[in-house]
Design an enzyme around this catalytic site. Sequence first.
Site, short mmCIF file in Angstrom:
data_model
loop_
_atom_site.label_atom_id
_atom_site.label_comp_id
_atom_site.label_asym_id
_atom_site.label_seq_id
_atom_site.Cartn_x
_atom_site.Cartn_y
_atom_site.Cartn_z
N ASP A 103 0.79 -1.22 0.00
CA ASP A 103 0.00 0.00 0.00
C ASP A 103 0.83 1.28 0.00
O ASP A 103 0.56 2.20 -0.75
CB ASP A 103 -0.93 0.01 1.22
CG ASP A 103 -1.64 1.34 1.38
OD1 ASP A 103 -2.45 1.67 0.52
OD2 ASP A 103 -1.36 2.04 2.37
N ASP A 128 5.07 0.71 3.90
CA ASP A 128 5.20 -0.55 4.64
C ASP A 128 4.96 -1.71 3.67
O ASP A 128 5.02 -1.54 2.46
CB ASP A 128 4.18 -0.59 5.78
CG ASP A 128 2.78 -0.18 5.31
OD1 ASP A 128 2.41 -0.56 4.18
OD2 ASP A 128 2.07 0.53 6.05
N TYR A 177 -7.65 2.56 7.13
CA TYR A 177 -8.52 2.81 5.98
C TYR A 177 -9.97 2.52 6.37
O TYR A 177 -10.59 1.60 5.84
CB TYR A 177 -8.10 1.96 4.77
CG TYR A 177 -6.85 2.48 4.09
CD1 TYR A 177 -6.91 3.60 3.26
CD2 TYR A 177 -5.62 1.86 4.29
CE1 TYR A 177 -5.75 4.09 2.65
CE2 TYR A 177 -4.47 2.34 3.68
CZ TYR A 177 -4.55 3.46 2.85
OH TYR A 177 -3.41 3.94 2.24
N GLU A 214 5.04 10.13 3.27
CA GLU A 214 4.66 8.78 2.83
C GLU A 214 3.79 8.83 1.57
O GLU A 214 2.80 9.54 1.52
CB GLU A 214 3.91 8.04 3.93
CG GLU A 214 3.65 6.57 3.56
CD GLU A 214 3.13 5.75 4.73
OE1 GLU A 214 3.35 4.53 4.73
OE2 GLU A 214 2.51 6.34 5.65
#
Length: 621
Positions: free
Chosen positions: A165, A168, A325, A572
């Site tokens: 995703d 990570d 999420y 990120e």
Amino acid sequence: MYGRDPWGGPLEINAADSATDDDRSRNLQDYDKAALSHSRPLDETQQSWLLGPSEQKKKKKYVDLGCIIVSRKIFVWTVGTIIISGVLAGFISLIVKAVHHHHHPHVAADNYTLALHKALMFFNAQRSGKLPKHNNVSWRGNSCLQDGKSDTSTVIKDLVGGYYDAGDAIKFHFPASFAMTMLSWSVIEYSAKYEAAGELNHVKDVIKWGADYFLKTFNSSADTINTLAAQVGVGDTSGGNTSPNDHYCWMRPEDIDYARPVSECHSCSDLAAEMAAALASASIVFKDNKAYSQKLVHGARTLFKFARDQRGRYSAGSSDAAIFYNSSSYWDEYVWGGAWLYYATGNNSYLQLATAPGLAKHAGAFWGGPDYGVFSWDNKLAGAQVLLSRLRLFLSPGYPYEEILSTFHNQTSIVMCSFLPIFTSFNRTKGGLIQLNHGNPQPLQYVVNAAFLAALYSDYLEAADTPGWYCGPNFYSTDVLRDFARTQINYILGNNPRKMSYIVGFGERYPRHVHHRAASIPKNRVRYSCTGGWRWRDTSKADPNILVGAMVAGPDKHDGFHDVRTNYNYTEPTLAGNAGLVAALVALSGDGSAKIDKNTIFSAVPPMFPNTPPPPAPWKP
């Protein structure tokens, strides 16, 4: 009868003349050739016909070219002139080309196309499983080849593949499905632009990698299912949890040796409907591969049936999903997934569902709110309304769909109005970045989605020969929408107060400390343990591996940005964010000659003949 004198004038031929050819030949030789030649100037060829053999020897030599006889001197002069001219022309041409090469290079590709090349490479870097030979990211390798197989508590056993995703190694299927839907939508609309940029095969390969993985997350050969894999890996470190997982550890994906549990769901309408949208849209992208396209359609049908039969939010039963999420509703996915399944199959039952007023009401179509019009991995309503407005603009299905399609069309216009600076629905930073998430962190993922919708809707209106749209009493041209999209994307590309690009590898100044495990750990043949990799997380050194094309989370509401690896709110990147970026970039790329593809999305839709509305009730006195 009359023949044609080659010198001009009639030549009478008496058919009754009994003279032989020899007699006529002798008579011609008796003519006064001098007098005849003085009666009118003759060219050299004509004179050669009159002069005898002995007299021709006294004249200049000639060259017989078959169809014409010319003077040898003239022939040599002419051929020589042509050869010399050709040599000179070639020499001049070489000089011009050399000057052009050194001083007038070809026009460079626009910034949107250049950024598009890079943005797509991010997906190559995020691949999980056994990588293809053409992956072209030297510091990535095969990883997590036991996903699904090592979890004995789950039904789905082969979950190798797919995409990580973000920074990570967790595979969140909800945002990943949205990312693939966005990429497919952009290909369906702008395949000509992808082709012009040389990226059509690349983006289709990215989509197929995702679609193939989604088919593994449920029993895709069945018509009815009751289980769907929602996630691989966990990241919850709350309460001081020190168990090795994808957030606690800082390791290359290739070196992961800790357990990666699989989260399955049995009532996850939002996830199932979004994944159905991903497979349905991909089936249109791959419509020329009939067997594969039909496989995707079958999977989409199965998932959507599951979404309707077993209702519930996927994140309601998962602490990890709720943290990272969380899904706020599944009604918007019903509208979104139903629209895509209608386009993929042409089955009116899906259109009836997507345009059901009750469904639209539950999805929030008839009320505003601070997040109205914000298109994201969580809320697809704004995208679904644009998608269904397309149907009204180009096919106009009429009754019984017209009323709700007209409503969606009007609401799309309102959403587009809310993007304009003259309205105050959303604030902007001093640098001009629209704050669709109201000043909260990680704003860019929402900005790129809005830019895509604005550019796309502008192209819809132009393709429908509509010069603009109304915001209240005021009329705005389609150029205003494209200007909004450009200013937002230009901000991301570097036209901002910090004069830096928020896309890694684009421009001279971009983030060098991305929150990304694989990019931050050097490829030095040293295997770092779960906590051994923390040294690379915490170092102030720049990333040894450039995560080309990654769009980071973005600046804060004051245009500030901290290029710090540990601060994921700034540095990120995510799959969903980059998918929106790719879609916006391709929509804005090119010189304007390539337009949207009006027809491909309707390939499976049967011809429409609007039904006659029911007659009015009989009059009663």
